[in-house]
Design a protein around this motif. Structure first.
Motif: not given
Length: 162
Positions: A99-127
């Motif tokens: 699969g191509d991450v630019n075409a189809l992906r699963v958005n995994h909300y890593v920080d839903l329960m606790e802060w863990r995504c240190e690399l989540c810094s790119e703005a994304d308004t696709s949803m």
């Protein structure tokens, strides 16, 4: 959430439609996960609260068996399903599509329960396209609602036990 890299809600039809003529040889499509988290907005709608993700390029460069992903199966050609991230064995003569991450992906909300995504810094308004639709059909927190005998309430106070 199954998401579309382009932010176009019809992308699934386009992506899968392009593969339609090859369905007889496809056993599965590896749909990569993209971590979302980092800065959080004041919203009870998950896709509106977290609009920052990790970079896509490093994810796409990983081979399917070394990245987190979910298989989209063709039941006519898949022999078995293991756990998440496991390869899907297909019938002889079939292929698993990377699969191509630019075409189809699963958005995994890593920080839903606790802060863990240190690399989540790119703005994304696709949803953004779905936020108003979700708010129109889902009860807001604290608003008790019963739909089809299912209770939607944080404290479940509207639920009756039988």
């Amino acid at each position: 959430y199954l998401a579309f890299g382009s932010g176009n809600p019809w992308a699934v039809k386009e992506v899968l439609g392009a593969l339609h003529s090859d369905l007889d040889v496809i056993s599965s499509i590896d749909v990569p996960w993209v971590g979302f988290g980092g800065l959080v907005a004041d919203s009870w709608v998950v896709v509106e609260a977290w609009k920052h993700r990790e970079a896509l390029e490093p994810i796409q460069q990983l081979r399917p068996w070394t990245r987190s992903s979910s298989p989209l199966l063709n039941p006519a050609n898949a022999y078995a399903v293991g756990g998440e991230d496991d390869a899907v064995p297909g019938r002889p003569g079939t292929v698993s599509v990377d699969g191509d991450v630019n075409a189809l992906r699963v958005n995994h909300y890593v920080d839903l329960m606790e802060w863990r995504c240190e690399l989540c810094s790119e703005a994304d308004t696709s949803m953004d396209w779905v936020v108003d639709k979700l708010k129109a059909v889902l009860p807001s927190p604290g608003e008790d609602q019963v739909v089809n005998r299912r209770c939607f309430s944080i404290d479940r106070s509207c639920c009756q036990t039988s």
